[in-house]
Write a protein that holds these residues in place. Structure first.
Motif, mmCIF file in Angstrom:
data_model
loop_
_atom_site.group_PDB
_atom_site.id
_atom_site.type_symbol
_atom_site.label_atom_id
_atom_site.label_comp_id
_atom_site.label_asym_id
_atom_site.label_seq_id
_atom_site.Cartn_x
_atom_site.Cartn_y
_atom_site.Cartn_z
ATOM 1 N N TYR A 157 1.022 -1.851 -0.096
ATOM 2 C CA TYR A 157 0.094 0.050 0.268
ATOM 3 C C TYR A 157 0.979 1.124 -0.171
ATOM 4 C CZ TYR A 157 -4.840 -2.051 0.093
ATOM 5 O OH TYR A 157 -5.315 -2.650 0.089
ATOM 6 N N GLU A 158 2.294 1.088 0.951
ATOM 7 C CA GLU A 158 2.873 2.145 0.651
ATOM 8 C C GLU A 158 3.601 2.373 -0.940
ATOM 9 O OE1 GLU A 158 5.004 1.637 4.338
ATOM 10 O OE2 GLU A 158 6.795 3.081 3.467
ATOM 11 N N HIS A 159 3.879 1.774 -1.429
ATOM 12 C CA HIS A 159 4.571 1.769 -2.444
ATOM 13 C C HIS A 159 3.225 2.103 -3.232
ATOM 14 C CE1 HIS A 159 7.553 -0.987 -1.601
ATOM 15 N NE2 HIS A 159 8.187 -0.329 -0.892
ATOM 16 N N TYR A 160 1.931 1.719 -3.494
ATOM 17 C CA TYR A 160 0.690 1.818 -3.884
ATOM 18 C C TYR A 160 0.673 3.558 -4.075
ATOM 19 C CZ TYR A 160 -3.964 2.052 -6.165
ATOM 20 O OH TYR A 160 -4.843 3.079 -7.208
ATOM 21 N N GLY A 184 1.410 8.338 12.727
ATOM 22 C CA GLY A 184 1.839 6.378 13.918
ATOM 23 C C GLY A 184 2.336 5.144 11.935
ATOM 24 N N LEU A 185 3.449 4.725 12.215
ATOM 25 C CA LEU A 185 4.078 3.774 11.169
ATOM 26 C C LEU A 185 4.168 1.883 10.683
ATOM 27 C CD1 LEU A 185 7.536 5.954 10.640
ATOM 28 C CD2 LEU A 185 5.262 6.256 9.538
ATOM 29 N N TYR A 245 -0.891 -1.067 8.891
ATOM 30 C CA TYR A 245 -1.098 -0.450 7.255
ATOM 31 C C TYR A 245 0.280 0.782 7.250
ATOM 32 C CZ TYR A 245 -6.097 -0.469 8.695
ATOM 33 O OH TYR A 245 -7.197 -1.628 9.028
ATOM 34 N N ALA A 246 -0.210 1.383 5.590
ATOM 35 C CA ALA A 246 0.693 1.953 5.068
ATOM 36 C C ALA A 246 0.038 3.336 6.117
ATOM 37 C CB ALA A 246 0.188 2.418 3.376
#
Ligand code: ZN
Length: 225
Positions: A49-52, A172-173, A180-181
């Motif tokens: 998701y982060e990349h998307y 938060g990470l 989640y992203a």
């Protein structure tokens, strides 16, 4: 008497994340089951998701992606928080998400006080969460900030007064944010139904009418164009 929706509409707009970023640098993001773009993506882990999201932001030359109120999503299927044999599947999102891949500062949307806070630790849940209580023209309601950092809960006290625009947390990470992203889940809740530190951000189609009534569109307050 004004309804809460009127009051929110008349209130000056509020930024709840990274207030140096102009709304002109926001882009709407559709994570619904009907978005055919998602079908070609392999989106399972937070990293995917982060990349998307990052690609989506870059493609749109934007800094924050937002959306998701009253949006039916597939992304909850990985987590038992949203589906077990005794309950209807919950897959309709009733908050507004603000996606940015960094530990951005989070601000109170309005003046109020801390209603409650808690770390909701299950996979796919909110992680650290803060809920504020507000009262305008005799109308009481709440704002919920989910997927925060653990440090955000330190030194917080129930009843603590909070100014509009005051920094109350940081984003938060993964994995602390429910894995989640990074994104802020922002939700308006009229009646907390006696819950503390947590409130459903996703509901089933059977309960949707109630939740849309109890949780007005957060963008009435944020006013993102
Ligand atoms: Zn959300």
């Amino acid at each position: 008497m004004n309804t809460i929706r009127d009051i929110l509409q008349q209130t000056e707009s509020a930024k709840v994340i990274a207030n140096h970023i102009d709304y002109a640098d926001y882009v709407a993001l559709d994570l619904s089951v009907t978005n055919t773009d998602l079908a070609g993506e392999s989106l399972t882990a937070a990293k995917d998701y982060e990349h998307y999201i990052q690609r989506y932001l870059d493609n749109h030359q934007a800094q924050i992606a937002f959306g998701g109120y009253n949006e039916t999503r597939n992304l909850y299927q990985r987590s038992a928080v949203f589906k077990n044999e005794n309950t209807d599947e919950r897959n309709i999102h009733i908050g507004l998400d603000l996606w940015i891949n960094e530990a951005a500062p989070i601000y109170a949307a309005l003046e109020g006080k801390i209603h409650s806070f808690q770390n909701n630790e299950a996979l796919g849940d909110y992680g650290p969460t803060i809920i504020l209580e507000h009262e305008i023209e005799g109308c009481k309601f709440h704002t919920l900030y989910g997927h925060l950092s653990l440090e955000s809960l330190k030194d917080k006290k129930v009843g603590q007064p909070i100014a509009k625009g005051e920094q109350i947390a940081e984003l938060g990470l993964p994995p602390v944010n429910g894995d989640y992203a990074p994104h802020l889940h922002f939700q308006i809740i009229i009646d907390m139904e006696n819950k503390k530190g947590d409130y459903p951000g996703v509901c089933s189609s059977k309960t949707l009418a109630f939740y849309l009534q109890n949780c007005p569109d957060p963008n009435l307050l944020l006013k993102i164009k």
